[in-house]
Motif scaffolding. Structure first.
Motif, short mmCIF file in Angstrom:
data_model
loop_
_atom_site.label_atom_id
_atom_site.label_comp_id
_atom_site.label_asym_id
_atom_site.label_seq_id
_atom_site.Cartn_x
_atom_site.Cartn_y
_atom_site.Cartn_z
N GLY A 199 -12.14 18.44 3.32
CA GLY A 199 -13.31 18.23 4.15
C GLY A 199 -13.21 17.15 5.20
N VAL A 200 -12.02 16.66 5.51
CA VAL A 200 -11.84 15.64 6.54
C VAL A 200 -11.31 16.31 7.80
CG1 VAL A 200 -10.60 13.53 7.16
CG2 VAL A 200 -11.37 13.88 4.80
N THR A 201 -11.87 15.94 8.94
CA THR A 201 -11.37 16.45 10.21
C THR A 201 -10.32 15.49 10.76
OG1 THR A 201 -13.43 17.59 10.77
CG2 THR A 201 -11.97 17.01 12.60
N ILE A 202 -9.12 15.99 10.95
CA ILE A 202 -8.05 15.20 11.58
C ILE A 202 -7.72 15.89 12.89
CG2 ILE A 202 -5.71 14.32 11.34
CD1 ILE A 202 -6.07 14.32 8.32
N ILE A 203 -8.05 15.24 13.99
CA ILE A 203 -7.95 15.88 15.30
C ILE A 203 -6.52 16.30 15.61
CG2 ILE A 203 -8.35 15.57 17.78
CD1 ILE A 203 -10.92 15.59 16.18
N VAL A 262 -4.63 6.84 -0.15
CA VAL A 262 -5.83 6.58 0.64
C VAL A 262 -6.89 7.63 0.30
CG1 VAL A 262 -6.79 6.60 2.98
CG2 VAL A 262 -4.62 5.44 2.51
N GLN A 263 -8.15 7.20 0.18
CA GLN A 263 -9.26 8.09 -0.11
C GLN A 263 -10.16 8.21 1.12
OE1 GLN A 263 -11.28 7.21 -3.88
NE2 GLN A 263 -9.51 5.97 -4.50
N ILE A 264 -10.56 9.45 1.43
CA ILE A 264 -11.41 9.70 2.60
C ILE A 264 -12.51 10.68 2.22
CG2 ILE A 264 -11.46 10.37 5.02
CD1 ILE A 264 -8.44 10.00 5.11
N LEU A 298 -3.95 4.67 8.35
CA LEU A 298 -4.72 4.28 7.17
C LEU A 298 -3.72 3.95 6.07
CD1 LEU A 298 -7.46 7.08 7.24
CD2 LEU A 298 -7.52 4.82 8.32
N GLU A 299 -3.74 2.70 5.59
CA GLU A 299 -2.65 2.22 4.75
C GLU A 299 -3.15 1.59 3.46
OE1 GLU A 299 -0.16 -0.36 7.13
OE2 GLU A 299 -0.69 0.75 8.95
N GLY A 300 -2.25 1.55 2.47
CA GLY A 300 -2.53 0.84 1.22
C GLY A 300 -3.65 1.47 0.42
N ASN A 301 -4.45 0.61 -0.20
CA ASN A 301 -5.56 1.07 -1.06
C ASN A 301 -6.85 1.18 -0.26
OD1 ASN A 301 -3.92 1.05 -3.43
ND2 ASN A 301 -4.13 -1.18 -3.50
N THR A 302 -6.78 1.91 0.82
CA THR A 302 -7.94 2.06 1.69
C THR A 302 -8.84 3.19 1.21
OG1 THR A 302 -6.89 1.12 3.65
CG2 THR A 302 -8.63 2.72 4.04
#
Length: 459
Positions: free
Chosen positions: A254-258, A269-271, A283-287
C-alpha cells in the motif's frame, strides 16, 4: 530439530577489503545477517556459523545474537574446502536433527526456499537433499546427474564431466539438507586426496550414495537466490536485487513509490499505507513511517519515527521523532534526539538538535534550535539562534507556551522564556523573560546626519 551450518570462513580476496566479506552491507545490513534471518525464518533452532579470516570482526558484530561460532583453522598447512569447514561444526550436529548447509555470502536466499527444501527433504524421506537450479548457461558449476527414478545419482564437477554430462543444465547450488547422524558419519570418511588437497561437501553425497542412501534434489524456483557475493561488482548486483525486493514489498502493502529505481529503503524500515515516496529518498536503519505521509525528493531519514500525515521535503532527519500532521523542510535538518510535536512547522534551512518542540509551534526559516525545550504554540522567527555552547559546555534553553521569539534574536543558554514571553527582533537574551513581558535587548539606535558627505562617499 532443525540446525543450520552457515559457512562464512572465506577470505574474500576479490573484495579487496579490510572488512570481512560477510560483513559488507546490502541495503543496510551485513550479507551474513540476511542468511541468518532466512534460516531462522525457516524454523532452524540452532545456527552455527563457521568463520575464518576476519572471524573476530564477525563475532564482534553479532556478539548480542545467540549464534554458535566455530573457528576454522587458518594456515598454509591447513586443508581447506567446504567439507573441512563442515567438520568444524560436527560437535553441534545432533543425531536426530535435520542439518541445513548454507553460505554466508548468499544473502538473496529466502526463508521460503529454505523451508520448501526442508519440507521436501522430510516428506520424501531422503537422507540428503541438494538444492539445485536450472541455468541456461551452467558453465563452471557441478552438474546434477539423476537416476531414472529422479533421485540424484551423482554430482559431477565440470572439469570431470563428459561431453554429454556438460549438456545438463541442472546445477549444484552447494546448499544441502542432511540427516544429522549420517552427515557426521560421512564427514569422518571423506578425504582430501585430490588435486586441490581440500575436503569437499560433495564427497558426502558420494559416500551416502555408495552406502545405499537416497539423495534427492529440490529445484529452486528462482536461481537468483543462490547468487553469491565475491566481488564489489557482485555486491552491487545483489544490492540492486535486494532493493527491488524491498521496494516491491512496500508497494504491495500500500505504499506509493514514484520511482522505485531511484529510491533507497533499507531492510527493516516500516512504512504505513497511502504514504507517497518521491525519487531520491533514502530511508535507513530502524525507521518507521506512518500512514498518509509525503516524503519528497532527496530526503534522508535515519533511525527515526515519523507519525501519520507528515510532509517532509528535501530534508535530513536523524534519530528523531516527528508528530502527526507536521511539515518539515525544504532543506531542514533534524539532528539526533529531536522530538517534534503535532502540527509543527520546521521550515527552510532550520536545524534542530537535541530539542523538544511541542504541538503547533513554528520555526519557518533560517533558525538553529539546539538543546532546547520549546512549548506549545511558540513562534520562532527568521534567523533565531539558540546559543547553547560557550566553548567548553553546552546548556539548555526553555521557551514556554505561546511565547514569541522575534527575528534575528539570540537566546544565550542557560535561559528561560516564560509562557507568553515576547522577545523583540534583534535581541540577545541572557536573562529570564518573565511571563507576559516584552524583552528588548539591543543597543539604542543612533542616526548621524551628514555622515556620507563627511566621508566623501557621495559626490
Amino acid at each position: 530439530m532443525n540446525i543450520s551450518i552457515i559457512l562464512a570462513a572465506g577470505e574474500g580476496t576479490r573484495m579487496k577489503s579490510k572488512l570481512s566479506k560477510v560483513l559488507h552491507k546490502v541495503c543496510g545490513k551485513p550479507i551474513l545477517e540476511y542468511v541468518i534471518k532466512a534460516s531462522r525464518g525457516a524454523g532452524t533452532e540452532k545456527n552455527v556459523v563457521v568463520v575464518g579470516h576476519g572471524g573476530d570482526m564477525v563475532k564482534e558484530y553479532f556478539k548480542d545474537d545467540p549464534i554458535v561460532f566455530k573457528d576454522q583453522p587458518i594456515g598454509e598447512d591447513v586443508p581447506y574446502g567446504t567439507g573441512f569447514a563442515l567438520m568444524q561444526a560436527v560437535d553441534h550436529i545432533e543425531d536426530n536433527s535435520t542439518v541445513i548447509i548454507l553460505y554466508g555470502d548468499t544473502p538473496l536466499i529466502t526463508e521460503l526456499t529454505i523451508n520448501k527444501l526442508i519440507n521436501y527433504h522430510k516428506e520424501n524421506e531422503f537422507q540428503a537433499t541438494v538444492l539445485t537450479a536450472i541455468l541456461d548457461n551452467p558453465t563452471g558449476y557441478g552438474r546434477i546427474i539423476r537416476e531414472d527414478a529422479g533421485d540424484i545419482l551423482k554430482i559431477v564437477e565440470e572439469k570431470d564431466a563428459l561431453d554429454e554430462e556438460k549438456k545438463v543444465k541442472e546445477i549444484n547450488s552447494g546448499i544441502y539438507c542432511f540427516n544429522g547422524k549420517l552427515l557426521k558419519d560421512a564427514l569422518s570418511k571423506i578425504d582430501n586426496n585430490n588435486a586441490q588437497n581440500e575436503y569437499y561437501a560433495t564427497d558426502v553425497i558420494g559416500i551416502l550414495k555408495k552406502e545405499g542412501y537416497r539423495v534427492g534434489a529440490y529445484v529452486i524456483e528462482d536461481s537468483i537466490e543462490i547468487h553469491g557475493v565475491n566481488s564489489r561488482v557482485q555486491l552491487a548486483f545483489t544490492e540492486e536485487i535486494m532493493r527491488k525486493r524491498i521496494n516491491e514489498y512496500h508497494m504491495v502493502n500500500g505504499v506509493t513509490i514514484i520511482n522505485p529505481e531511484n529510491t533507497y529503503i533499507e531492510d527493516g524500515v516500516q512504512i504505513g499505507r497511502d504514504t507517497v515516496i518521491y525519487p531520491g529518498v533514502s530511508l535507513e536503519g530502524n525507521t518507521e513511517i506512518g500512514e498518509d505521509c509525503i516524503i519528497r525528493n532527496n530526503s534522508r531519514i535515519i533511525n527515526s519515527i515519523i507519525h501519520n500525515e507528515v510532509s517532509i521535503e528535501s530534508s535530513t532527519i536523524e534519530d528523531s521523532i516527528v508528530g502527526e500532521n507536521t511539515h518539515i523542510g525544504p532543506h531542514a535538518h533534524l539532528r539526533p534526539n529531536s522530538n517534534i510535536g503535532k502540527n509543527v512547522k520546521i521550515g527552510n534551512f532550520v536545524e534542530v538538535k537535541n530539542s523538544t518542540l511541542k504541538d503547533n509551534t513554528k520555526a519557518s526559516h533560517l533558525s538553529y534550535i539546539g538543546d532546547a525545550d520549546v512549548g506549545y504554540n511558540v513562534n520562532i522567527g527568521c534567523g533565531v539562534v539558540f546559543v547553547n555552547y560557550n566553548g567548553r559546555e553546552k546548556f539548555r534553553t526553555t521557551v514556554g507556551d505561546n511565547a514569541f521569539i522575534g527575528s534575528n534574536a539570540n537566546l544565550v543558554a542557560p535561559v528561560n522564556v516564560e509562557p507568553w514571553g515576547f522577545v523583540a527582533a534583534g535581541s540577545t537574551i541572557t536573562k529570564e523573560v518573565p511571563e507576559g513581558a516584552l524583552s528588548i535587548a539591543r543597543a539604542e539606535q543612533k542616526n548621524i546626519d551628514g555622515w556620507i558627505e563627511k566621508k566623501g562617499y557621495k559626490k
